[in-house]
Design an enzyme around this catalytic site. Structure first.
Site, short mmCIF file in Angstrom:
data_model
loop_
_atom_site.label_atom_id
_atom_site.label_comp_id
_atom_site.label_asym_id
_atom_site.label_seq_id
_atom_site.Cartn_x
_atom_site.Cartn_y
_atom_site.Cartn_z
N ARG A 67 -13.93 -2.96 -1.44
CA ARG A 67 -12.89 -1.77 -0.62
C ARG A 67 -13.56 -0.95 0.21
O ARG A 67 -13.28 -0.58 1.32
CB ARG A 67 -11.99 -1.20 -1.70
CG ARG A 67 -10.95 -0.40 -0.81
CD ARG A 67 -10.19 0.39 -1.95
NE ARG A 67 -9.04 1.22 -1.19
CZ ARG A 67 -8.40 2.15 -2.09
NH1 ARG A 67 -8.62 2.38 -3.08
NH2 ARG A 67 -7.33 2.66 -1.37
N HIS A 71 -13.21 -0.21 3.91
CA HIS A 71 -13.20 1.15 4.68
C HIS A 71 -13.98 1.82 5.55
O HIS A 71 -13.90 2.47 6.32
CB HIS A 71 -12.79 1.94 3.23
CG HIS A 71 -11.40 2.14 2.74
ND1 HIS A 71 -10.66 3.06 2.77
CD2 HIS A 71 -10.70 0.91 2.30
CE1 HIS A 71 -9.38 2.86 2.21
NE2 HIS A 71 -9.55 1.40 1.73
N VAL A 75 -13.86 2.06 10.32
CA VAL A 75 -13.91 3.15 11.03
C VAL A 75 -15.36 3.47 11.59
O VAL A 75 -16.35 3.62 10.73
CB VAL A 75 -13.76 4.49 9.95
CG1 VAL A 75 -13.84 5.80 10.61
CG2 VAL A 75 -12.31 4.23 9.12
N SER A 81 -20.81 5.34 7.40
CA SER A 81 -20.50 6.88 7.59
C SER A 81 -19.29 7.31 6.57
O SER A 81 -19.14 8.28 6.43
CB SER A 81 -19.70 6.59 8.92
OG SER A 81 -18.58 5.90 9.11
N ASN A 96 -8.75 8.15 2.60
CA ASN A 96 -9.65 7.28 1.61
C ASN A 96 -9.27 8.01 0.27
O ASN A 96 -10.28 8.01 -0.60
CB ASN A 96 -10.99 7.60 2.08
CG ASN A 96 -11.42 6.73 3.28
OD1 ASN A 96 -11.37 5.71 3.05
ND2 ASN A 96 -12.15 7.32 4.10
N HIS A 194 -7.09 -8.34 -2.80
CA HIS A 194 -6.23 -7.73 -3.71
C HIS A 194 -6.03 -8.67 -5.01
O HIS A 194 -5.59 -8.51 -5.83
CB HIS A 194 -4.91 -7.52 -3.20
CG HIS A 194 -5.01 -6.21 -2.10
ND1 HIS A 194 -3.87 -5.85 -1.63
CD2 HIS A 194 -6.30 -5.42 -1.81
CE1 HIS A 194 -4.26 -4.80 -0.68
NE2 HIS A 194 -5.68 -4.51 -0.92
N ASP A 240 -3.17 -7.78 -8.69
CA ASP A 240 -2.82 -9.24 -9.30
C ASP A 240 -2.34 -9.21 -10.73
O ASP A 240 -3.47 -8.92 -11.35
CB ASP A 240 -4.06 -10.06 -9.04
CG ASP A 240 -3.80 -11.52 -9.50
OD1 ASP A 240 -2.90 -12.01 -10.22
OD2 ASP A 240 -4.84 -12.51 -9.57
N ASP A 248 -9.50 -15.13 -7.54
CA ASP A 248 -9.04 -16.63 -7.30
C ASP A 248 -7.76 -16.30 -6.42
O ASP A 248 -7.77 -15.66 -5.66
CB ASP A 248 -8.42 -17.08 -8.79
CG ASP A 248 -7.65 -16.18 -9.41
OD1 ASP A 248 -6.86 -15.35 -8.85
OD2 ASP A 248 -7.47 -16.14 -10.84
#
Length: 320
Positions: A67, A71, A75, A81, A96, A194, A240, A248
């Site tokens: 993640r 993120h 940007v 950054s 964030n 996810h 999940d 998976d």
């Protein structure tokens, strides 16, 4: 002789065009898999150990690292950054809020600095750590080209405008990825990250109380017990619910039975143009992993700073 003159007339302009094209090649062409082979040959091994240790101590760290790269790259490009601290920084932006895992990158950076100070950028560490995190939870691996440099600036307002949100509809998701050069299939594949990680109650409350998308009733009842209409904003649920710490394709299988945790999850399977992609990934783990790896490579090379642009930060949190 005339024929030679004609050949010269053709070749010289072609040569000029070639030179011009080389001069205007995108900066990501300067990235290389061998970038640190001479200057810091132990860099990749050092990062990998830091990531493995972090995931072993807390499996959630794998999702956090993937993640973080997402993120950061969305940007102002993949320039670390996101890691800068201070007023007006991306890190401090509400967009964030709930993003964690920074300490894992800081530890990896410190470890790398101990073997070759001032050589490896925070941006490259982010890119490599995301790949190693995926591998640590049985996800795919991919080749990471290196040579990114670090930004000295951060942009909180751009974080608000450019990062997709958990309540986005399908059109908004497609548009937000398209702006970054990622197509619809790549968007769906990247959403498959996810398959690991968790989300806070404040991020999925709208899905279980005020959303018109279909939702499995038993699933919704269970979520409401942990996420009331008010309060408990920081309570967590797995993205999940079947295998939250294993990379998976159960994320996509959950969508087929209306068990997507976020609005932006379930819109991927709701009688629209991405249904066929979700079905494909739900059937084939290997296809999903292959597409995810390719999309991660592409995402990790969004507008990097290379060459003489940017800096190599000693501390990822500070531009100085």
């Amino acid at each position: 002789m005339g024929s030679y003159k004609n050949i010269g007339t053709i070749l010289i302009p072609m040569f000029i065009v070639l030179l011009l094209s080389l001069n205007y090649m995108p900066c990501k062409a300067q990235l290389s898999t061998t970038f640190y082979d001479n200057t810091c040959p132990k860099a990749l091994k050092t990062i990998r150990k830091s990531v493995r240790d972090a995931v072993a101590s807390n499996p959630r760290n794998a999702a956090l690292l993937v993640r973080l790269l997402f993120h950061d790259c969305f940007v102002q490009g993949c320039d670390a950054s996101l890691l800068l601290e201070g007023t007006g920084s991306e890190k401090a932006s509400p967009a964030n809020g709930g993003v964690l895992g920074y300490e894992v990158i800081d530890a990896a950076k410190a470890a790398v600095e101990s073997v070759c100070p001032g050589v490896v950028s925070c941006a490259d560490i982010l890119a490599v750590a995301a790949r190693d995190a995926s591998v640590a939870v049985q996800g795919p691996s991919w080749v990471v080209r290196l040579g990114r440099r670090d930004s000295t600036t951060s942009n909180a307002s751009q974080a608000l405008s450019d990062l997709p949100r958990g309540n986005f509809n399908l059109s908004q998701l497609i548009s937000s990825f398209q702006v970054k050069g990622l197509n619809t299939r790549e968007m769906v594949a990247l959403s498959g990250s996810h398959t690991i990680g968790q989300a806070r109650c404040t991020r999925f409350r709208g899905r279980i109380y005020n959303n018109t998308l279909p939702i499995d009733s038993t699933f919704a009842t269970s979520l409401r017990q942990n996420c009331p209409t008010t309060g408990s904003d920081e309570n967590l649920e797995p993205l999940d619910l079947v295998t939250p710490n294993k990379f998976d394709n159960n994320y996509f299988r959950n969508l087929l039975t209306n068990k997507g945790l976020l609005v932006s999850d379930q819109v991927l399977f709701n009688g629209d143009l991405t249904d066929s992609i979700v079905n494909e990934y739900a059937r084939s783990t290997s296809r999903f992993k292959s597409d995810f790896a390719a999309a991660m490579v592409k995402m990790s090379e969004i507008d990097p700073l290379t060459g003489s642009n940017g800096v190599i930060r000693t501390l990822c949190t500070s531009a100085t």
